[in-house]
Write an enzyme that holds these catalytic residues in place. Structure first.
Site: not given
Ligand code: 0WD
Length: 256
Positions: A13, A97, A157, A164, A193, A197
């Protein structure tokens, strides 16, 4: 043992330098670990590889893995097994989502939007844990990222909150199943953060501001701070901790 020297961790991710997964990668790397990165599609191959070149170690490995595809998950972990053999842990940092469902009322959630977010954000942990288990021959840790919106209602959310909640419960059932193999499964509930996403969540700035003004520590959290807790959960320091949700949120969750 604080050092992760001689250990290999899969990080799923990393999308860009703001990704929480990248904060986790840096913490593990700084502790001496070797990293394996997986990304959803070819589109992310270059950004992930470019980021990894900024690390001191240049022995990282990269695999495409769309977590909606069981065959892709199995092929990825089979390939990792061939390439490195044993892994010592995994960070699952994946969620999705539909943007239009991270706004307004939850009652309007569509069936396919509901199932899509469950599929990518919750079931993927189950599928990935099952595929990773045979590679974790020395035991180890699996960490996933969750959010307060799964425990209580957080404005906008919506469908992701329900995903979640499902992720949290999946984490506990997995902890129960995998404990006998010496594998611990835990979640970090991160405070908000600003990441790619997060941009999808309606009125995200208001959520950030609330943490700054009202949380016990009166500050938002960083990717690095989440990374350090992931490091703890993936190291031997947390060897008796499993099935747990640790809030890395400046204490916001304790407020009524
Ligand atoms: O405020 C926030 N940012 C918070 C995030 C607060 C609390 C939790 N989180 C969670 C998110 O819900 C998520 O579970 O942390 C996790 C990481 O999120 P992030 O760092 O905020 O978001 P981002 O940098 O957009 O990473 C999300 C990843 C991306 O990584 P890749 O390298 O795969 O592009 O989820 C990936 C998305 O592409 N993703 C997938 N990876 C594999 N297969 C898929 C998929 N089908 N769909 C999305």
């Amino acid at each position: 043992n604080l050092s992760l020297e001689g250990r290999t961790y899969v990080v799923m991710g990393v999308a860009n330098k703001r990704s929480i997964a990248w904060g986790i990668s840096q913490a593990l790397h700084d502790a001496g670990a070797r990293l394996i990165f997986t990304y959803a599609s070819e589109r992310f191959e270059k950004p992930v590889k470019d980021l990894a070149t900024t690390l001191d170690r240049q022995d990282s490995l990269f695999y495409e893995c769309d977590v909606t595809d069981d065959a892709a998950i199995n092929a990825t972990f089979d390939q990792i097994q061939q390439d490195v053999g044993t892994i010592h842990g995994l960070a699952h940092c994946i969620a999705f989502a539909k943007r239009e469902e991270l706004n307004g009322e939850f009652v309007n959630t569509s069936r396919d939007g509901f199932l899509l977010s469950q599929n990518i954000s919750a079931y993927s942990l189950v599928a990935v844990a099952r595929a990773a288990q045979p590679l974790m021959t020395e035991g180890g840790g699996i960490v996933t990222l969750t959010y307060l919106g799964g425990e209580r209602v957080v404005q906008n959310y919506n469908v992701m909150g329900v995903a979640k909640a499902s992720l949290d419960a999946s984490m506990r059932y997995l902890a129960n199943d995998l404990g006998k193999h010496g594998i611990r499964v835990n979640a970090i509930s991160a405070g908000p953060i600003r990441t790619v996403s997060a941009k999808g969540v309606g009125d995200f700035n208001t959520i950030l501001k609330k943490i700054e003004e009202e949380s016990p520590l009166r500050k938002t959290v960083s990717q690095e701070e989440v990374g350090d807790t992931a490091y703890y959960l993936l190291s031997d320091l947390s060897r008796a901790v499993t099935g747990e949700i640790i809030h890395v949120d400046s204490g916001y969750n304790i407020l009524g």
